[in-house]
Design a protein around this motif. Structure first.
Motif, PDB file in Angstrom:
ATOM      1  N   LEU A 152      -9.397   9.733  -2.794  1.00 31.23           N
ATOM      2  CA  LEU A 152      -8.934   8.483  -2.646  1.00 31.23           C
ATOM      3  C   LEU A 152      -7.714   8.278  -2.306  1.00 31.23           C
ATOM      4  O   LEU A 152      -7.093   8.522  -3.788  1.00 31.23           O
ATOM      5  N   HIS A 153      -7.015   8.170  -1.661  1.00 29.84           N
ATOM      6  CA  HIS A 153      -5.401   7.780  -1.624  1.00 29.84           C
ATOM      7  C   HIS A 153      -4.814   6.462  -2.373  1.00 29.84           C
ATOM      8  O   HIS A 153      -5.701   5.212  -2.064  1.00 29.84           O
ATOM      9  N   LYS A 154      -4.616   6.862  -3.343  1.00 25.23           N
ATOM     10  CA  LYS A 154      -3.894   5.469  -4.109  1.00 25.23           C
ATOM     11  C   LYS A 154      -2.737   4.729  -3.043  1.00 25.23           C
ATOM     12  O   LYS A 154      -2.947   3.580  -3.688  1.00 25.23           O
ATOM     13  N   ARG A 155      -2.527   4.975  -2.298  1.00 19.08           N
ATOM     14  CA  ARG A 155      -1.762   3.696  -1.542  1.00 19.08           C
ATOM     15  C   ARG A 155      -3.299   3.278  -0.556  1.00 19.08           C
ATOM     16  O   ARG A 155      -3.536   3.417   0.736  1.00 19.08           O
ATOM     17  N   ARG A 156      -3.612   1.840  -1.285  1.00 16.79           N
ATOM     18  CA  ARG A 156      -4.430   1.096  -0.558  1.00 16.79           C
ATOM     19  C   ARG A 156      -3.730  -0.483  -0.151  1.00 16.79           C
ATOM     20  O   ARG A 156      -3.429  -0.701  -1.199  1.00 16.79           O
ATOM     21  N   ILE A 157      -4.238  -0.881   2.029  1.00 15.09           N
ATOM     22  CA  ILE A 157      -3.498  -1.900   1.474  1.00 15.09           C
ATOM     23  C   ILE A 157      -4.465  -2.663   2.163  1.00 15.09           C
ATOM     24  O   ILE A 157      -5.219  -2.540   2.308  1.00 15.09           O
ATOM     25  N   ILE A 158      -3.926  -4.205   1.360  1.00 15.68           N
ATOM     26  CA  ILE A 158      -4.713  -5.447   1.638  1.00 15.68           C
ATOM     27  C   ILE A 158      -3.514  -5.959   2.109  1.00 15.68           C
ATOM     28  O   ILE A 158      -3.007  -6.471   1.873  1.00 15.68           O
TER      29      ILE A 158
ATOM     30  N   ASP B 122      -7.123  -1.460   3.574  1.00 20.59           N
ATOM     31  CA  ASP B 122      -7.706  -0.721   5.201  1.00 20.59           C
ATOM     32  C   ASP B 122      -7.550   0.256   3.696  1.00 20.59           C
ATOM     33  O   ASP B 122      -6.657   0.723   2.596  1.00 20.59           O
ATOM     34  N   ILE B 123      -8.378   1.390   3.358  1.00 28.25           N
ATOM     35  CA  ILE B 123      -7.878   2.690   2.814  1.00 28.25           C
ATOM     36  C   ILE B 123      -8.746   4.119   3.516  1.00 28.25           C
ATOM     37  O   ILE B 123      -8.977   4.180   4.094  1.00 28.25           O
TER      38      ILE B 123
ATOM     39  N   PHE C 258       3.113  -0.532  -2.190  1.00 30.70           N
ATOM     40  CA  PHE C 258       4.637  -1.516  -2.523  1.00 30.70           C
ATOM     41  C   PHE C 258       5.756  -2.166  -1.123  1.00 30.70           C
ATOM     42  O   PHE C 258       5.878  -1.343  -0.270  1.00 30.70           O
ATOM     43  N   GLU C 259       5.753  -3.176  -1.383  1.00 28.91           N
ATOM     44  CA  GLU C 259       6.784  -3.268   0.097  1.00 28.91           C
ATOM     45  C   GLU C 259       7.290  -2.974   0.024  1.00 28.91           C
ATOM     46  O   GLU C 259       8.769  -2.609  -0.617  1.00 28.91           O
ATOM     47  N   GLY C 260       8.353  -2.206   1.115  1.00 26.30           N
ATOM     48  CA  GLY C 260       9.508  -1.509   1.545  1.00 26.30           C
ATOM     49  C   GLY C 260       9.338  -0.188   0.434  1.00 26.30           C
ATOM     50  O   GLY C 260      10.124   0.774   0.864  1.00 26.30           O
ATOM     51  N   ASP C 261       7.669   0.492   0.683  1.00 29.88           N
ATOM     52  CA  ASP C 261       7.431   1.915   0.280  1.00 29.88           C
ATOM     53  C   ASP C 261       7.876   2.804   1.887  1.00 29.88           C
ATOM     54  O   ASP C 261       8.202   3.846   1.399  1.00 29.88           O
ATOM     55  N   GLY C 262       8.498   2.755   2.821  1.00 36.97           N
ATOM     56  CA  GLY C 262       8.894   3.364   3.816  1.00 36.97           C
ATOM     57  C   GLY C 262       8.174   4.269   4.416  1.00 36.97           C
ATOM     58  O   GLY C 262       7.787   4.464   5.104  1.00 36.97           O
ATOM     59  N   LEU C 263       6.622   3.275   4.649  1.00 34.28           N
ATOM     60  CA  LEU C 263       5.138   4.220   5.291  1.00 34.28           C
ATOM     61  C   LEU C 263       4.831   3.221   6.386  1.00 34.28           C
ATOM     62  O   LEU C 263       3.726   3.861   6.756  1.00 34.28           O
TER      63      LEU C 263
END
Length: 282
Positions: A128-134, A258-259, A277-282
């Motif tokens: 599971l990718h650690k970067r998860r967006i809510i 989304d995960i 996190f905000e501004g992580d560039g992705l």
């Protein structure tokens, strides 16, 4: 009238349709599901999660954000918008310091009904990718970028495998008018062909906010649906998708996550292994 970033979607049958849920008879047939995913680019798994699991997290989320002024007093259970100004600095702190790295979010996104399903479907140990967006979207928010613009996920995942799968989870009932996800029918076939040929002209973060114009360009339909708590969407990294505007007349806030899961044996995009996190560039 259905809109996305202010653009009105055409409702002719040639430009707008409904997503097809996976029939109950096929839900345990892995080969049939793979055939369907290759054909359609998505799997609509209705009632995949326990609705209580989803609603409990929804209440937790809005309880956490209540001090910001986001929800009306007593409105956390339903996520009823306060229709008032909110404390944006506090919102960012609660979201990125507490909710995203917190145990409740981790438990939801790695729940056996999710992680176990991907292990079964992919036939391997999974990552599971650690970067998860809510995300939450308030009713009546306007302007380009308020709704998710048309894109496909591989654009953001260039350092890993293209066999990563996304799962979009509406955290609560999410009708079209509340800002649900829409998919451009058959777009993954064209995107994969362009990827192979190296002819993509715009591998930018988003393709466009103009969903009706993109449907004309692809000569295709946007597929939508009224999602219920417990539904999930699994989609390939190549299918173009976006969201509609939240114009809910009952002032319900659209909340979703989304995960991304993949086989541990495939290359992993290292940039996605930190909390969002905000501004992580992705």
């Amino acid at each position: 009238m259905i809109t996305s970033n202010g653009y009105v979607l055409e409702e002719r049958p040639e430009r707008l349709g409904r997503l097809e849920p996976v029939p109950t008879s096929l839900r345990a047939d892995r080969d049939a599901l793979w055939d369907r995913l290759r054909r359609d680019g998505y799997l609509y798994l209705s009632d995949h999660l326990d609705p209580a699991l989803v609603r409990d997290f929804r209440t937790y989320y809005f309880d956490m954000l209540a001090p910001t002024g986001l929800v009306e007093p007593g409105g956390a259970d339903e996520g009823i918008d306060s229709n008032a100004d909110i404390d944006l600095a506090l919102t960012r702190r609660v979201l990125f310091d507490d909710v995203v790295p917190g145990d409740r979010y981790a438990a939801l996104t790695s729940h056996p009904s999710i992680r176990g399903w991907f292990q079964w479907f992919l036939g391997d140990d999974v990552h599971l990718h650690k970067r998860r967006i809510i995300r939450h979207t308030r009713p009546g928010e306007t302007g380009i970028g308020t709704a998710t613009q048309a894109h496909y996920d591989l654009v953001y995942l260039r350092e890993g495998t293209d066999r990563v799968l996304s799962m979009w989870i509406p955290l609560g009932d999410c009708a079209v008018e509340t800002g649900g996800l829409a998919y451009l029918e058959g777009s993954h076939h064209r995107v994969m062909a362009q990827e192979r040929a190296g002819t993509l002209t715009m591998p930018a973060a988003s393709i466009t906010a103009d969903l009706p114009g993109l449907a004309d360009e692809y000569d295709s339909r946007w597929l939508i649906n009224d999602y219920r708590a417990g539904d999930v969407m699994v989609h390939s990294a190549h299918i173009v998708h976006a969201s509609t505007d939240n114009v809910d007349p009952h002032r319900r806030i659209r909340l979703s996550t989304d995960i991304r899961y993949q086989r541990v044996s495939d290359p992993i995009d290292w940039r996605w292994q930190e909390h969002w996190f905000e501004g992580d560039g992705l």
